[in-house]
Design an enzyme around this catalytic site. Structure first.
Site, PDB file in Angstrom:
ATOM      1  N   ASP A 115      37.287  39.777  40.206  1.00 41.84           N
ATOM      2  CA  ASP A 115      35.904  40.216  40.088  1.00 41.84           C
ATOM      3  C   ASP A 115      35.015  38.977  40.052  1.00 41.84           C
ATOM      4  O   ASP A 115      34.908  38.298  39.033  1.00 41.84           O
ATOM      5  CB  ASP A 115      35.698  41.051  38.819  1.00 41.84           C
ATOM      6  CG  ASP A 115      36.227  42.471  38.972  1.00 41.84           C
ATOM      7  OD1 ASP A 115      36.616  42.824  40.083  1.00 41.84           O
ATOM      8  OD2 ASP A 115      36.233  43.208  37.974  1.00 41.84           O
ATOM      9  N   GLU A 172      39.173  53.462  41.296  1.00 42.58           N
ATOM     10  CA  GLU A 172      40.388  54.214  41.594  1.00 42.58           C
ATOM     11  C   GLU A 172      40.572  55.400  40.647  1.00 42.58           C
ATOM     12  O   GLU A 172      40.178  55.346  39.484  1.00 42.58           O
ATOM     13  CB  GLU A 172      41.602  53.283  41.493  1.00 42.58           C
ATOM     14  CG  GLU A 172      41.551  52.150  42.495  1.00 42.58           C
ATOM     15  CD  GLU A 172      42.510  51.016  42.191  1.00 42.58           C
ATOM     16  OE1 GLU A 172      42.867  50.287  43.134  1.00 42.58           O
ATOM     17  OE2 GLU A 172      42.904  50.855  41.023  1.00 42.58           O
ATOM     18  N   THR A 210      46.381  51.690  48.415  1.00 41.93           N
ATOM     19  CA  THR A 210      46.404  50.228  48.465  1.00 41.93           C
ATOM     20  C   THR A 210      47.832  49.692  48.599  1.00 41.93           C
ATOM     21  O   THR A 210      48.780  50.443  48.692  1.00 41.93           O
ATOM     22  CB  THR A 210      45.768  49.644  47.198  1.00 41.93           C
ATOM     23  OG1 THR A 210      46.564  50.038  46.071  1.00 41.93           O
ATOM     24  CG2 THR A 210      44.358  50.165  47.000  1.00 41.93           C
ATOM     25  N   GLU A 219      44.434  50.122  52.465  1.00 38.97           N
ATOM     26  CA  GLU A 219      43.782  48.848  52.154  1.00 38.97           C
ATOM     27  C   GLU A 219      44.866  47.838  51.802  1.00 38.97           C
ATOM     28  O   GLU A 219      45.943  48.209  51.339  1.00 38.97           O
ATOM     29  CB  GLU A 219      42.842  48.969  50.948  1.00 38.97           C
ATOM     30  CG  GLU A 219      41.642  49.850  51.153  1.00 38.97           C
ATOM     31  CD  GLU A 219      40.734  49.867  49.926  1.00 38.97           C
ATOM     32  OE1 GLU A 219      41.044  49.128  48.960  1.00 38.97           O
ATOM     33  OE2 GLU A 219      39.757  50.611  49.935  1.00 38.97           O
ATOM     34  N   LEU A 228      45.755  42.586  48.151  1.00 43.50           N
ATOM     35  CA  LEU A 228      45.503  41.168  47.920  1.00 43.50           C
ATOM     36  C   LEU A 228      44.962  40.527  49.189  1.00 43.50           C
ATOM     37  O   LEU A 228      45.310  40.955  50.293  1.00 43.50           O
ATOM     38  CB  LEU A 228      46.792  40.452  47.512  1.00 43.50           C
ATOM     39  CG  LEU A 228      47.621  41.113  46.409  1.00 43.50           C
ATOM     40  CD1 LEU A 228      48.903  40.342  46.171  1.00 43.50           C
ATOM     41  CD2 LEU A 228      46.815  41.223  45.131  1.00 43.50           C
TER      42      LEU A 228
END
Length: 582
Positions: free
Chosen positions: A204, A288, A448, A486, A489
């Site tokens: 973040d 999520e 993901t 997605e 990382l």
């Protein structure tokens, strides 16, 4: 989303170089300078060279290489920024564009089969002052992505920015400009209704808290925050235990989310379906659908810990009590498992998750896990019902993101998935109920960790991302729900790209049934993506994704075409370098 870990293999995303503001009189220089994040917003940490990282979660900063002072170029401009700014020079010199490049651009606009690629925009694309961050660099980057054949971009629309100060008062500020910018470049947009806090998870790169007035309400009633058995509060997302209780200045959390989405629809109705093609509904931490069971803030959790149940605020406990009484077992309603260990334990360290005689197989364990996971499903039902009503007949798709929790997947209990709210064990499919819930609402299942390979992960933690992706693909196939992916990382290497291609083809057990992922979103736009080698690999990757099922197409030829495309654009870098000398 799968978490960043020191054991992960892969490329590190480079951080933006922090410098003073450059003059905006020269477009190329300001485009590069615009990518310099102000010092107070930079959150740096030292990472091991073999570290990879991650999303709404992602990127872990490391310093970008700088140009040598001997070449006369300002040392505060990184190679990444120069290559990035080169795209702006190309736009200003279209008359110099070669016929080969013109042909490529024309072909790239034609709708092709395959998996369309979107690119995640920076978390701080819109500033706390509601303006576009690094405007010139953003404009140049969008044009570069379009020229590479990218379908569109994904952007977080932060609740904490738009409805920051006053309930029901929305400031769309920089988002209006950003969306118009995407439209001008012919890019489609996946808009994420981000009802969570940004900051506190690895990667973040900025901090966007929940709206000020929501934070004030949580301050008055701490049980609005998710709570673990030790009383530790998590403020990333309002506890779903109070979804239908008017605890936010007379409105329920679901009403707040619905009003926000409705205001977004009304404000941008002229862009829906043509530019804004997808609304991803944020349903928990990192956007999520999960509980915040593995928070990294303050070192609470570290990979590959099992995490902890988040059901100890008074609203969740009230629901647990009611469920226990309904089941005829009121004694089960006072607390969750007390023998499930701590955040950083492994399954066999605990009585509840151990493989032999673990509490997860007991009648109470099955009752609790069923209730806990159902609370998550009910939360999804409520928000999707609302979203579908709001965006009905607008032409946009609705999607939900599910985390790729792949560590300890090889154990019997799948403890990290259980604490996150996914009731998935060796004996039970926890993803089929999620897929069926999404199918009922016509939503896309966005998953993901698509880029990960089993052998790249720590073997002692029994990580199995490939097996997890396969399980999810099978669940979505059975539920007849579209699957999107997605990368968890930031990865720029060809091994990760090839893994994404493999997963996107959805060739399960040698039977793809002509299915493939409906879309793939690439993490993330930053200067490192535009470095020459990474950019070349990325352009080739986008082309390959359009030909996922074309077995007759030589991938080496695709690579050569991408190499040529990048090569004919390189001279403009020198123009930018010359412009940057002053």
């Amino acid at each position: 989303m799968a978490m960043n870990i020191s054991h992960q293999l892969g490329a590190l995303a480079e951080s933006m170089t922090t410098t003073s503001n450059a003059s905006e009189t020269t477009v190329p220089v300001s485009a590069a300078a615009a990518w310099k994040t102000p010092t107070p917003n930079i959150r740096c940490k030292i990472t091991r060279p073999d570290t990879a990282e991650q999303k709404s979660q992602p990127t872990s900063p490391c310093r970008s290489p700088v140009l040598s002072a001997s070449n006369g170029i300002r040392p505060d401009l990184s190679v990444a920024c120069l290559a990035f700014a080169a795209e702006t020079m190309d736009l200003m010199n279209l008359e110099e564009t070669t016929e080969q490049e013109k042909t490529y651009k024309e072909v790239s606009t034609v709708k092709e089969k395959g998996v369309p690629v979107y690119v995640m925009m920076p978390l701080d694309s819109v500033t706390m002052g509601n303006t576009v961050n690094r405007r010139k660099a953003m404009d140049a980057s969008l044009q570069a992505l379009k020229s590479a054949g990218v379908e569109g971009v994904m952007m977080d629309v932060w609740w904490g920015l738009v409805e920051r100060d006053t309930p029901g008062v929305y400031n769309w500020g920089g988002y209006a400009e950003l969306l118009e910018m995407a439209k001008r470049h012919g890019l489609k947009v996946q808009a994420v209704m981000s009802f969570h806090q940004c900051g506190g998870n690895v990667g973040d790169s900025c901090t966007v808290p929940l709206p000020k007035w929501v934070v004030e309400e949580v301050g008055k009633d701490q049980d609005l925050a998710y709570t673990d058995q030790w009383g530790r509060r998590n403020y990333e997302y309002v506890s779903l235990g109070c979804d239908s209780i008017p605890v936010l200045k007379g409105r329920t959390p679901v009403q707040c989310y619905s009003d926000f989405m409705r205001a977004f629809r009304d404000n941008f109705k002229h862009l829906l379906s043509d530019t804004i093609v997808e609304i991803q509904v944020g349903m928990g931490p990192a956007g999520e659908l999960r509980f915040p069971s593995y928070p990294e803030q303050n070192g609470t959790w570290k990979f590959p810990g099992i995490g902890a149940f988040q059901c100890y605020d008074k609203y969740m406990l009230s629901s647990l009590k009611a469920a226990a009484e309904a089941a005829g077992k009121p004694e089960w309603g006072s607390t969750g498992p007390t023998d499930a260990g701590n955040y950083n334990n492994w399954p066999e360290d605990t009585r509840f998750f151990r493989k032999e005689g673990g509490g997860w197989t007991s009648p109470f364990g099955e009752f609790f896990l069923s209730w806990y996971s159902q609370m998550l499903l009910d939360h999804g039902e409520r928000l999707l019902s609302s979203a579908n009503g709001i965006f009905e007949n607008t032409g946009v798709k609705i999607s939900v993101k599910i985390a790729g929790i792949h560590w300890h997947y090889g154990t019997r209990s799948h403890a990290p998935e259980l604490t996150a709210g996914y009731y998935n064990t060796r004996n039970r499919d926890g993803y089929l109920p999620i897929a069926q819930m999404l199918a009922r609402h016509g939503a896309i299942f966005n998953f993901t960790c698509i880029e990960m390979r089993d052998h790249e992960q720590p073997q002692d933690a029994l990580c199995a991302p490939e097996k997890l992706v396969k399980q999810v693909a099978l669940a979505t196939r059975e539920a007849k729900v579209p699957l999107a992916g997605e990368n968890a990382l930031p990865r720029f290497d060809e091994r990760a790209h090839e893994q994404i291609l493999k997963a996107s083809s959805m060739n399960i057990d040698g039977n793809s049934e002509d299915r493939e992922m409906c879309a793939f979103t690439y993490l993330r736009m930053n200067p490192h993506l535009f470095q020459p080698d990474n950019w070349r690999h990325f352009v080739a990757f986008v082309k390959k994704m359009k030909e996922v099922k074309n077995a007759d197409r030589c991938l080496e030829q695709v690579e050569r075409e991408a190499e040529h495309f990048v090569h004919i654009r390189q001279p403009s870098v020198h123009k930018v370098a010359a412009a940057a000398m002053n």
